[in-house]
Design an enzyme around this catalytic site. Structure first.
Site, short mmCIF file in Angstrom:
data_model
loop_
_atom_site.label_atom_id
_atom_site.label_comp_id
_atom_site.label_asym_id
_atom_site.label_seq_id
_atom_site.Cartn_x
_atom_site.Cartn_y
_atom_site.Cartn_z
N GLY A 154 0.81 -1.22 0.00
CA GLY A 154 0.00 0.00 0.00
C GLY A 154 0.84 1.27 0.00
O GLY A 154 2.05 1.24 -0.28
N VAL A 155 0.20 2.36 0.33
CA VAL A 155 0.88 3.66 0.34
C VAL A 155 2.05 3.63 1.32
O VAL A 155 3.14 4.10 1.03
CB VAL A 155 -0.12 4.78 0.72
CG1 VAL A 155 0.61 6.08 1.04
CG2 VAL A 155 -1.14 4.98 -0.38
N LYS B 187 10.97 7.41 5.55
CA LYS B 187 11.86 7.22 6.71
C LYS B 187 13.26 6.80 6.26
O LYS B 187 14.26 7.15 6.90
CB LYS B 187 11.27 6.19 7.67
CG LYS B 187 10.49 6.83 8.81
CD LYS B 187 9.10 7.24 8.47
CE LYS B 187 8.82 8.65 8.25
NZ LYS B 187 7.44 8.96 7.89
N GLY C 176 2.20 20.55 7.37
CA GLY C 176 1.86 19.32 8.10
C GLY C 176 3.06 18.39 8.13
O GLY C 176 4.15 18.73 7.65
N VAL D 2 -1.01 30.30 -0.85
CA VAL D 2 -0.52 30.43 -2.21
C VAL D 2 -1.73 30.80 -3.07
O VAL D 2 -2.68 30.04 -3.20
CB VAL D 2 0.11 29.10 -2.70
CG1 VAL D 2 0.46 29.18 -4.17
CG2 VAL D 2 1.35 28.80 -1.87
N ARG E 3 -4.68 14.60 2.77
CA ARG E 3 -4.97 13.42 1.97
C ARG E 3 -6.47 13.20 1.88
O ARG E 3 -7.21 13.58 2.78
CB ARG E 3 -4.27 12.19 2.57
CG ARG E 3 -2.76 12.36 2.54
CD ARG E 3 -2.03 11.12 2.96
NE ARG E 3 -2.28 9.95 2.14
CZ ARG E 3 -1.70 9.68 0.97
NH1 ARG E 3 -0.81 10.52 0.47
NH2 ARG E 3 -1.98 8.58 0.31
N ASP F 287 -7.31 4.48 6.34
CA ASP F 287 -7.46 5.88 5.94
C ASP F 287 -8.85 6.17 5.38
O ASP F 287 -9.34 7.30 5.50
CB ASP F 287 -6.43 6.24 4.86
CG ASP F 287 -5.03 6.47 5.43
OD1 ASP F 287 -4.83 6.18 6.62
OD2 ASP F 287 -4.15 6.92 4.67
N ALA G 266 -0.68 4.48 9.61
CA ALA G 266 -0.57 3.06 9.29
C ALA G 266 -0.96 2.17 10.48
O ALA G 266 -1.67 1.18 10.31
CB ALA G 266 0.86 2.76 8.87
N HIS H 212 19.66 4.08 33.02
CA HIS H 212 20.45 5.31 32.97
C HIS H 212 21.73 5.06 32.19
O HIS H 212 22.34 4.00 32.37
CB HIS H 212 20.78 5.77 34.38
CG HIS H 212 21.64 7.00 34.41
ND1 HIS H 212 21.13 8.26 34.14
CD2 HIS H 212 22.96 7.16 34.66
CE1 HIS H 212 22.11 9.15 34.23
NE2 HIS H 212 23.23 8.50 34.54
C1 LIG Z 1 4.80 10.53 2.46
C2 LIG Z 1 3.98 9.80 3.49
C3 LIG Z 1 4.55 9.45 4.70
C4 LIG Z 1 3.82 8.77 5.65
N1 LIG Z 1 4.43 8.45 6.82
C5 LIG Z 1 3.73 7.77 7.77
C6 LIG Z 1 4.35 7.38 8.97
O1 LIG Z 1 5.53 7.65 9.20
N2 LIG Z 1 3.62 6.69 9.87
C7 LIG Z 1 2.31 6.37 9.65
O2 LIG Z 1 1.69 5.75 10.51
N3 LIG Z 1 1.70 6.74 8.52
C8 LIG Z 1 2.38 7.42 7.57
N4 LIG Z 1 1.76 7.76 6.41
C9 LIG Z 1 0.34 7.42 6.24
C10 LIG Z 1 0.18 5.94 5.89
O3 LIG Z 1 0.86 5.68 4.69
C11 LIG Z 1 -1.29 5.61 5.76
O4 LIG Z 1 -1.98 5.99 6.93
C12 LIG Z 1 -1.48 4.12 5.54
O5 LIG Z 1 -0.81 3.69 4.39
C13 LIG Z 1 -2.97 3.79 5.41
O6 LIG Z 1 -3.12 2.43 5.23
P1 LIG Z 1 -4.40 1.82 4.52
O7 LIG Z 1 -4.26 0.35 4.67
O8 LIG Z 1 -5.62 2.46 5.01
O9 LIG Z 1 -4.30 2.20 2.98
P2 LIG Z 1 -3.14 2.43 1.93
O10 LIG Z 1 -1.80 2.19 2.49
O11 LIG Z 1 -3.45 3.74 1.32
O12 LIG Z 1 -3.38 1.27 0.89
C14 LIG Z 1 -4.55 1.20 0.12
C15 LIG Z 1 -4.30 0.30 -1.06
O13 LIG Z 1 -5.56 0.06 -1.70
C16 LIG Z 1 -5.37 0.07 -3.09
N5 LIG Z 1 -6.65 0.32 -3.76
C17 LIG Z 1 -7.36 1.46 -3.83
N6 LIG Z 1 -8.50 1.26 -4.55
C18 LIG Z 1 -8.50 -0.05 -4.91
C19 LIG Z 1 -9.39 -0.87 -5.65
N7 LIG Z 1 -10.53 -0.39 -6.16
N8 LIG Z 1 -9.07 -2.16 -5.84
C20 LIG Z 1 -7.92 -2.68 -5.34
N9 LIG Z 1 -7.05 -1.96 -4.62
C21 LIG Z 1 -7.33 -0.66 -4.41
C22 LIG Z 1 -4.35 1.21 -3.28
O14 LIG Z 1 -3.72 1.12 -4.54
C23 LIG Z 1 -3.41 0.93 -2.11
O15 LIG Z 1 -2.39 0.03 -2.47
C24 LIG Z 1 2.47 8.42 5.41
C25 LIG Z 1 1.89 8.76 4.18
C26 LIG Z 1 2.62 9.44 3.23
C27 LIG Z 1 1.99 9.77 1.93
#
Ligand SMILES: Cc1cc2nc3c(=O)[nH]c(=O)nc-3n(C[C@H](O)[C@H](O)[C@H](O)COP(=O)(O)OP(=O)(O)OC[C@H]3O[C@@H](n4cnc5c(N)ncnc54)[C@H](O)[C@@H]3O)c2cc1C
Length: 474
Positions: A43-44, A54, A185, A240, A275, A315, A323, A447
């Protein structure tokens, strides 16, 4: 544990919510299909979020440390940056982790489909596979874990590689001479920190009066002071108004009461203004799932949507978009589907900003207590009094406890300083275990460590901290 009922579940989305749910479902004996467009789960978070950011922040920290080493009698020459190798290393980390998840899926006999899912009805998905095949598949339960994507502000939309979102910023195609980060943010500040370390002159613009809205101001202050030195400028109370591409870059027009320079040219602009949940899943309207105003899917404490056959996690169901929240929700949803009596009702979800210094908090914040008009006591331990902080030359930190004055129960913990993201776990445990300030004060901490600052902040509450002298009032 009782045998799981014979249930076949589908999980749409292979992020930290989706794969955690899929793996637990398999561990509980359910039949599982996990659908995601990528080759492996992740995922993301793994492909374009937590992990690559990181990895790059680790490099930024290393560069910064070598610059500071001069103060300790060691001088390094300026780093030579091999961007291709840096990208290769970061991508290697992502590949190893996502590949590992692919192996774990196979070991657990999770059916992983690389593709996208759309709803035909509450129990049936149309799955378009990456190889072009299409299937109609029926399940007992479906978990939506489709995550989120970067929010787009129409006035900042320009089709040019000079405009970046967090995903393209992580690609690290080049190090621009000047970079404007729109949005103060955590994502903007983390990526701004990376680019500043690599040599960009970074400016950040935030429309609110302070960086990291939502975090307590006393936690943000040490970070603000440090990045003021690292960034070119921090523009607060500023929006902006317009962006325009010219041959030499992006001309940005600023608006706000404190604006000194109304227009400025930047090589690149990174837009990180929040987001948006991925709730526009094709065919979702054929189910009874309800989507709220901000695009979040409505769920109850078992993560069940308004459609009894469909659950949603991560999310796509709401803040905080993190995450670890997604994974825990995923596990709760699966347990509920398996028939366990569960609810997602944590007392503390930690939030970490992986800047330098890091900021982390959990449970009740001072800001929230003020909003709720709730009586609290706050005990702060300044890291200037920490031996460990002194040995690493990072005394700007602070650890604080938010305490209920009647019960002396710890309601919240906030930390700013090196390693705050690791230290906060103790605060989460304390809150979840219903710890009193006394419990923390009486727990022997090793310590010299920064973890002692948690213990000593509890001692500050009682006016008996070894390292902080607070004269008794007459
Ligand atoms: C730059 C950045 C840094 C981050 N750093 C942190 C951090 O340090 N710590 C932290 O806790 N969080 C961090 N986050 C947030 C974290 O990435 C998200 O909260 C987390 O990934 C959410 O998990 P999720 O399982 O809800 O969905 P996601 O990780 O968003 O995964 C969803 C998946 O579903 C797939 N999908 C969507 N629609 C469909 C569909 N119709 N069919 C099949 N698949 C589909 C997408 O392609 C994706 O792969 C960060 C985010 C970003 C952008």
């Amino acid at each position: 544990m009782a045998d799981a009922p014979n249930i076949h579940i589908a999980i749409i989305g292979g992020g930290p919510g989706g794969y955690a749910a899929a793996f637990l479902a398999s561990d509980l004996g359910l039949k599982v299909t996990l659908i995601d467009p990528e080759l492996n789960p992740g995922g993301v978070c793994l492909y374009r979020g937590c992990i690559p950011s990181k990895a790059l922040l680790h490099i930024a920290k290393l560069i910064d440390e070598t610059r500071h080493a001069k103060n300790w009698g060691i001088e390094y020459s300026d780093p030579k940056i091999d961007l291709a190798q840096l990208r290769f290393w970061k991508e290697g980390v992502v590949k190893k982790l996502t590949g590992g998840l692919g192996v774990l899926s196979k070991q657990r006999k999770v059916e992983y489909i690389q593709g996208r899912a759309a709803f035909e009805n509450s129990n049936t998905l149309r799955v378009s596979r990456a190889n072009g095949a299409e299937d109609s598949l029926t399940f007992d339960r479906i978990v939506i874990a489709t995550g989120s994507r970067p929010a787009i502000v129409p006035s900042l939309k320009l089709e040019t590689p000079r405009m970046m979102d967090s995903t393209s910023a992580l690609d690290l195609n080049e190090v621009p001479g000047t970079l404007l980060v729109v949005g103060g943010g955590y994502i903007g500040l983390e990526l701004g920190t990376v680019y500043a370390a690599l040599g960009s002159k970074v400016s950040v613009v935030e429309m609110l009066p302070g960086l990291l809205p939502g975090a307590d101001r006393d936690l943000v202050l040490p970070l603000h002071k440090r990045i003021e030195k690292i960034f070119d400028s921090i523009l607060l109370n500023t929006t902006v108004a317009a962006v325009k591409e010219e041959s030499g870059g992006i001309r940005v027009t600023f608006d706000g009461p404190e604006v000194k320079e109304r227009e400025k040219l930047f090589d690149k602009v990174l837009v990180s203004v929040g987001r948006k949940p991925n709730s526009e899943i094709p065919g979702l309207e054929k189910s009874q799932v309800k989507v709220g105003e901000r695009g979040f899917i409505h769920v109850n404490k078992q993560l069940q949507t308004d459609d009894p056959a469909i659950y949603a996690i991560g999310d796509v169901v709401g803040e905080p978009m993190l995450a670890h929240k997604a994974s825990h929700e995923g596990r709760t949803a699966v347990e509920a589907i398996a028939g366990h009596k569960v609810a997602f009702e944590p007392n503390a979800i930690p939030a970490v900003v992986f800047t330098d210094p890091e900021i982390a908090w959990c449970g009740l914040t001072e800001t929230q207590a003020q909003k709720d008009n709730r009586e609290i006591k706050v005990a702060k331990f300044p890291w200037g009094a920490s031996g460990r902080a002194m040995t690493i030359d990072r005394t700007e930190g602070m650890t604080k406890l938010v305490i209920d004055p009647q019960t002396e129960r710890v309601l919240g913990v906030g930390i700013v300083g090196v390693g705050a993201g690791e230290l906060i776990a103790e605060g989460v445990l304390a809150i979840e275990m219903g710890a009193l300030a006394k419990d923390i004060a009486l727990t022997i901490h090793p310590h010299p460590t920064l973890s002692e600052t948690v213990m000593e902040s509890a001692e500050v509450f009682f006016g008996t901290s070894t390292d902080v002298y607070r004269p008794k009032r007459p």
